[in-house]
Enzyme design. Structure first.
Site: not given
Ligand code: PAF
Length: 280
Positions: A27, A29, A34, A155, A157-158, A161, A192
């Site tokens: 997303m 930033a 990343h 990542g 970290k999530d 997700q 981070e």
């Molecule tokens: O982890 C993120 O930055 C967001 O949830 C993703 C996977 C890009 C979906 O919008």
């Protein structure tokens, strides 16, 4: 490096690619975390000037995964730093950046058909962010349809997700190889996160209690109940949850775990919500 803003241009740019495509969805930033996804994507591809492999990074602040479908300050104030992000991605070695605007991704407004993440998406983070993982899964499914990647990077970290996306790929036979990339940690183990910029020096110190607790669980220096009590009494920490779950299903595992498990937690420190996890 190409910066592409429309679906038509993206499909065109990818039409003649004969190598493997790796996707790094973001997303924007961007921070070190990343860039570690990009490094992993590049390292896993075949390298050299003759390689046909390609790394695509997407930058899209997805309203569907925010409260009230983006009608909230969190979405409106989300940092949008395309120019700086593009520079970082270019120097990291990304071939294509796909950075559509909302109208390009959702031309008819909020989509009628979504990916439903069920119980997996409703618990843990989903309990305090209803609908969040349905929004994430829906946009990731769209990105997979547009980019048709062989591999995609998320990542660790999530962790929720990552588990939800892996399960989506399995349940919907999407045929994308999902790779989790280890958490990048700063001094004393703080994970981070773009949210760390909101922490004062004292908050940063207080926030370390989460990693310390997860590490103590991993090293069996405490049990889950005791760890919850101690973390909830740590200075400046407001505990949301601390759980030990199966890394695949996210179902709670009784303490002590006898198979590989994931300890994960969420706390609020100085008004900033932080998450972290550790393999145990
Ligand atoms: O982890 C993120 O930055 C967001 O949830 C993703 C996977 C890009 C979906 O919008």
């Amino acid at each position: 490096m190409k910066l592409i803003k429309t679906k038509a241009e993206l499909i065109d740019a990818l039409a003649t690619i004969r190598g493997n495509i790796a996707l790094v969805p973001t997303m924007g930033a961007l921070h070190e975390g990343h860039l570690s996804l990009v490094s992993a994507a590049l390292a896993d591809g075949s390298s050299g000037s003759n390689s046909d492999d390609l790394v695509v990074a997407s930058i899209f602040v997805n309203p569907l995964q925010f409260a009230d479908l983006g009608d909230c300050d969190d979405y409106r104030n989300y940092p949008r730093t395309l120019e700086a992000d593009a520079k970082l991605l270019e120097s990291a070695g990304v071939d294509i950046i796909f950075a559509p605007d909302v109208e390009e991704m959702y031309p008819q407004g909020t989509p009628e058909i979504w990916v439903r993440t069920g119980e997996m998406g409703a618990q843990l983070e989903g309990a305090s962010r209803p609908g969040h993982f349905d929004g994430v899964a829906t946009v990731v499914a769209k990105l997979f349809s547009l980019v048709r990647p062989h591999r995609a990077y998320f990542g660790q970290k999530d962790a929720q997700q990552l588990a939800v996306i892996k399960r989506m790929v399995h349940d919907l036979d999407l045929g994308v190889d999902i790779r989790g990339v280890p958490i990048i940690r700063g001094s004393y183990g703080l994970a981070e996160s773009s949210r760390n910029q909101h922490l004062s020096a004292t908050d940063r110190e207080n926030a370390l209690a989460l990693f310390a607790t997860l590490s103590a669980l991993r090293d069996r220096q405490t049990d889950l109940e005791q760890a919850r009590v101690e973390l909830s009494h740590a200075p400046g920490v407001d505990l949301d949850y601390l759980e030990v779950v199966s890394p695949e299903t996210l179902q709670p595992i009784p303490w002590p775990p006898t198979a590989p498990a994931l300890a994960l937690g969420a706390i609020t420190v100085g008004g900033t919500r932080l998450i972290d996890n550790i393999d145990i």
